[in-house]
Structures are given as structure tokens and as C-alpha cells.
Design a protein around this motif. Sequence first.
Motif, PDB file in Angstrom:
ATOM      1  N   ARG A   1       0.852  -1.187   0.000  1.00  0.00           N
ATOM      2  CA  ARG A   1       0.000   0.000   0.000  1.00  0.00           C
ATOM      3  C   ARG A   1       0.885   1.233   0.000  1.00  0.00           C
ATOM      4  N   ALA A   2       1.024   1.840  -1.162  1.00  0.00           N
ATOM      5  CA  ALA A   2       1.763   3.107  -1.201  1.00  0.00           C
ATOM      6  C   ALA A   2       0.842   4.183  -0.639  1.00  0.00           C
ATOM      7  N   LYS A   3      -0.478   3.945  -0.786  1.00  0.00           N
ATOM      8  CA  LYS A   3      -1.460   4.853  -0.205  1.00  0.00           C
ATOM      9  C   LYS A   3      -1.751   4.362   1.203  1.00  0.00           C
ATOM     10  N   LYS A   4      -1.147   5.031   2.175  1.00  0.00           N
ATOM     11  CA  LYS A   4      -1.212   4.502   3.546  1.00  0.00           C
ATOM     12  C   LYS A   4      -2.609   4.600   4.160  1.00  0.00           C
ATOM     13  N   THR A   5      -3.450   5.425   3.549  1.00  0.00           N
ATOM     14  CA  THR A   5      -4.813   5.561   4.088  1.00  0.00           C
ATOM     15  C   THR A   5      -5.699   4.371   3.722  1.00  0.00           C
TER      16      THR A   5
END
Length: 392
Positions: free
Chosen positions: A115-119
Motif C-alpha cells: 500500500r503506497a497509499k497509507k490511508t
Amino acid sequence: MFHTFLIKYGEIGVKGKNRFIFEAALEKQIRRALKSVDGIFETSREKGRIYVECSGDFDFEDTVEALTHVFGIVGICPVMVTEDDSLEAMGRNIVTFLEETYASHEQSFKVDTRRAKKTYPVPSMEVSAYLGGRVLDAFPEMKVDVHEPEILVHVEIRDRVYMYSRVIPGPGGMPVGTNGRSMLLLSGGIDSPVAGYMIAKRGVEIDAVYFHAPPYTSERAKQKVVDLAKEVSVYSGPMRLHVINFTDIQLYIYEKCPHDQLTIIMRRYMMKIAERIAQDTGALALITGESIGQVASQTVQSLAVTNEVCALPVFRPLIGFDKQDIIDISLKIGTYDTSILPFEDCCTIFVAKHPVTKPNLKSIVKSEQNLTEKIDQLVEEALASDEVIEIG
Ligand code: ATP
Ligand code: MG
């Protein structure tokens, strides 16, 4: 389905400040390589990654082929990019991905999620487990192997979802433009194009010089060198080929010096002239295709005597290679067929029956004294004859 490529590159030399220079050079070289491919390509850099995106029609094979010529690339991954990052959609998409990428579906596999998008609300491990389950539902013959999977599916959740598994090997090395410029002595043989390739692979921009001896060497011999320069430039990028008229120098050496020393004296003048051009064009080193012991002019003694005329470093990347190893590389990079075309080069025409194999520097310098009267002027005339051909 694949309109995007993830470009993997080596980590060596990509530390600290160099990283920016390396990545910018790599992106530039990728764009250059893709110019000759039909299609609209965009490159982008994101967190240590380079992506190539193709819009509209493009030829997948041609694109991959062009990318395999770019030094610095270690792997080319065709990526499926989708918008919807819900588990349900990703589950559908991974099945489509496997359907389209592989003809059979009985291999072992593993899903690796990042997950590069940590959200993103679901932990990576859970996403992988869920997607693995969807794969098993769709392809009951496939089985999970977390240690040595035959297929490793990478799933990256960014602003969009990236899936890839295939890594097509790139040539490695460093992007051209990261390591200065050098001058290749390019003849029509097998060795020098390979030598140029190998130095360019270390990120060095290349120019070339060819010593032409008309009418003893034909226009076709020159054309062959132009063709070889083009073939090397597929990897190295554009280069300037300097064609120097060497006839008068050769004839003068032939007239004034012992014939068993011709090749070595001629090679010394080639090096001197190449060095002069290098100094004028900002090249920091010379490159030759020499290899120890290959011919009389390449014994250690001969190499030492040839080297003696230059102050610039001389790179001889093939120095320890057997001929067959060099041939193998020339076949791989596509210069071999041109190299073996049968046109004479100047060395073969003026070569002595029994050249010295252990030249002695003193005796060579002594012979060169026979040239004192005209040689400086002939060298200046040779330099003035420089015909610059823009390649690539
Ligand atoms: P190649 O296959 O590269 O021609 P070779 O085995 O024929 O090499 P030589 O002819 O001894 O070897 O040349 C040694 C090196 O000198 C070449 O690899 C090349 O770098 C340089 N050289 C030889 N002839 C020329 C020429 N006419 N013009 C430019 N460089 C040359
Ligand atoms: Mg040669």
C-alpha cells in the motif's frame, strides 16, 4: 490490457544526490529510445519508480524491444492499471490479469500487496489473502506457494491499482549521460563496436573516430563503419563519427619505416590523432577493441608501446576476453553481421607478413625519427580532413 510499464533499475550508484541525476538520465534515455516506436508515450517518476505509459495504439513488442536497449534498466514489467481499489474489483481484476497473462493456470503463485497509499483501510496481508482466495476460486488447479512461487503477482495500491508479475530483463548498466564522454576508435571489425557498447553501458556518452584510407579502403568499408556506428547508437544514443583521411600518413610510414613495424607505428598515430580529437570535443578517454594476444599488435609489449603516445586514459573493455566471448556479445547486440562483411580495412592492406610481436619502444621511436620531416604537417592535414557524420 498492458498500457503501462514499470521500469526497474539497479540501486548501485543511485544513492544520495546521484539518485536524481541517475533517474533523470534514465528517463531521458527511455524517451529517446521510444522516439523510434509508433505510439504516444509518457514517462513519470514516482517514489523511486519510473513508469512508461502508452496512450492510443502502440506495438507492445516494439516498445519492449526499445526498452531492452536502454542502459540502466534491469527489468521491464508490463503493468495492468485499474481505477477501482475496492477488494471486490481488485479480486475481479487479478483474475482477468492472470487470464490474459498466462495461457495455462496450474502454476504455484503468491500475491504480494503493497500500500503506497497509507490511508487504504485494509492491511496488505489481508488484501493478499483475499486476492489469493479469489485466484483459487477462479483457477482451482493453481496453488499457493509463499516461498518459491512460479508466479509472483505484485499488487500496488497507489492512486490507482497496479498489478504485474512478469519482469522482462533489461540490459543493466547505467544510463548514458551519467559518466562523461569518451572517444571510440571504431574500425569495421568485430571488436571495437562491442568495446563501445560496453563502455556506453557504464553510462558513458560515446563519439567515434574511423581512420579511412581511400582508395585503399573503399567507400563501402566506410559505409560499413557508419552502419556499425548506427547499430551501437541504438544503445549508446546519438554519436558523432569522425572520419579521418589516413592515407598519406600510412603511405609515408610505409615509405620511411621498417615494414615489420608498420602496424605498431600506424596504431601510435591513430591514438595520437584520436587523442587530439578527444581534446577538442571534450572526450575524457579513448576506447579501443584490443584484447591481449589477439594479433601481433596486441601483445602486452605492443599495447605498452601503443599506449605510450597517449596522456588520456585508454579504456580497453575487451582486454581479457577470448574472441568467442566477444563474438557472442556482438551477436547479442546485433553488430556481428555487419562486422563480418568482407571489406578491407586499412590495417589489413598495409600489414607486414611478419610484424614484430615484441616491439621495443626505443627502436620504434628511432624508426619514427625517419618521419620527422613531414609527419607533423600530415597529422595536421589528417585532422583537417575530419568529416563529422551525425549518427542516431
Ligand atoms: P576490430 O575488430 O575492432 O577491428 P581488430 O581485432 O581488427 O579489432 P586491430 O585491427 O589491431 O584489431 O585494431 C585494434 C583496435 O584499434 C580496434 O579495436 C579499434 O579500436 C582500433 N582501430 C583499428 N583500426 C582502426 C581504424 N581504421 N579506425 C579506427 N580505429 C581503428
Ligand atoms: Mg580491425
